[in-house]
Design a protein around this motif. Structure first.
Motif, PDB file in Angstrom:
ATOM      1  N   LEU A  10      47.681  39.292  -0.616  1.00 43.65           N
ATOM      2  CA  LEU A  10      47.992  40.292   0.144  1.00 43.65           C
ATOM      3  C   LEU A  10      49.276  40.035   1.097  1.00 43.65           C
ATOM      4  O   LEU A  10      49.956  41.141   1.330  1.00 43.65           O
ATOM      5  N   ASN A  96      53.178  40.976  -8.887  1.00 39.27           N
ATOM      6  CA  ASN A  96      53.479  42.048  -7.772  1.00 39.27           C
ATOM      7  C   ASN A  96      54.610  42.889  -8.449  1.00 39.27           C
ATOM      8  O   ASN A  96      55.463  42.289  -8.734  1.00 39.27           O
ATOM      9  N   THR A 102      54.977  51.264  -2.370  1.00 38.88           N
ATOM     10  CA  THR A 102      53.678  50.975  -2.899  1.00 38.88           C
ATOM     11  C   THR A 102      53.955  49.457  -3.500  1.00 38.88           C
ATOM     12  O   THR A 102      54.991  49.487  -4.362  1.00 38.88           O
ATOM     13  N   ASN A 105      49.534  44.949  -7.215  1.00 39.87           N
ATOM     14  CA  ASN A 105      49.075  43.423  -7.375  1.00 39.87           C
ATOM     15  C   ASN A 105      47.865  43.331  -8.257  1.00 39.87           C
ATOM     16  O   ASN A 105      46.880  43.985  -8.125  1.00 39.87           O
ATOM     17  N   PHE A 117      44.962  45.464  -7.049  1.00 39.45           N
ATOM     18  CA  PHE A 117      44.529  46.194  -5.796  1.00 39.45           C
ATOM     19  C   PHE A 117      46.170  46.935  -5.381  1.00 39.45           C
ATOM     20  O   PHE A 117      47.058  46.094  -5.960  1.00 39.45           O
ATOM     21  N   THR A 118      46.293  47.926  -4.692  1.00 41.07           N
ATOM     22  CA  THR A 118      47.461  48.565  -4.399  1.00 41.07           C
ATOM     23  C   THR A 118      47.711  48.667  -2.851  1.00 41.07           C
ATOM     24  O   THR A 118      46.473  49.063  -2.199  1.00 41.07           O
ATOM     25  N   CYS A 119      48.875  48.284  -2.424  1.00 40.50           N
ATOM     26  CA  CYS A 119      49.272  48.174  -1.037  1.00 40.50           C
ATOM     27  C   CYS A 119      50.348  49.090  -0.772  1.00 40.50           C
ATOM     28  O   CYS A 119      51.295  49.455  -1.499  1.00 40.50           O
ATOM     29  N   ASN A 120      50.248  50.033   0.362  1.00 40.45           N
ATOM     30  CA  ASN A 120      51.229  50.809   0.764  1.00 40.45           C
ATOM     31  C   ASN A 120      51.924  50.530   2.071  1.00 40.45           C
ATOM     32  O   ASN A 120      51.000  50.188   2.924  1.00 40.45           O
ATOM     33  N   CYS A 125      46.329  48.549   2.528  1.00 37.67           N
ATOM     34  CA  CYS A 125      45.702  48.169   1.145  1.00 37.67           C
ATOM     35  C   CYS A 125      44.064  48.719   1.137  1.00 37.67           C
ATOM     36  O   CYS A 125      43.623  48.843   2.138  1.00 37.67           O
TER      37      CYS A 125
END
Length: 125
Positions: A10, A96, A102, A105, A117-120, A125
């Motif tokens: 993360l 990644n 966005t 991962n 998982f996706t982070c923006n 996240c």
């Protein structure tokens, strides 16, 4: 390990996506040079990030698990592949992928954990 690995990924995903450091839980004390960032957080975890060209080397110590770990990331445009190993023998691989603001991962480890998982940059996240 799953939480420590997810936190590591993360952090890297957010770093690669240029997310503000203010979203990380707890303050960390960091020292920085041209290619190296070394930090220790309030919980006693330590890590360093060293860049050499398009390769990123991460090293760290997980206080809760009392183990050292190392991870190497190779960047190819918007895609970063990584491999890592810890002193207890656990190994992991993943990637990644940055798409606009966005980051997608995905990883799996020899300890049996895996995640996607996706982070923006705006929503986290």
């Amino acid at each position: 390990m799953k939480q420590a690995l997810k936190r590591s990924l993360l952090g890297l995903g957010l770093l690669l996506a240029s997310t503000a450091w203010g979203q990380f839980p707890g303050p960390a004390t960091c020292t920085r040079s041209a290619n190296l960032l070394a930090c220790i957080d309030a919980q006693g975890n330590a890590y360093s990030v060293n860049t050499v060209g398009s390769t990123i080397y991460l090293r760290g110590f997980d206080k809760a698990g009392q183990r050292y770990w190392a991870q190497t990331n190779s960047r190819y445009g918007q895609l970063t592949f990584f491999t890592g190993i810890a002193t207890d023998g656990e190994a992991w691989v993943g990637y990644n992928r940055r798409v606009g603001w966005t980051t997608i991962n995905r990883y799996s480890s020899s300890g049996g954990s895996s995640a996607k998982f996706t982070c923006n940059r705006l929503t986290g996240c």
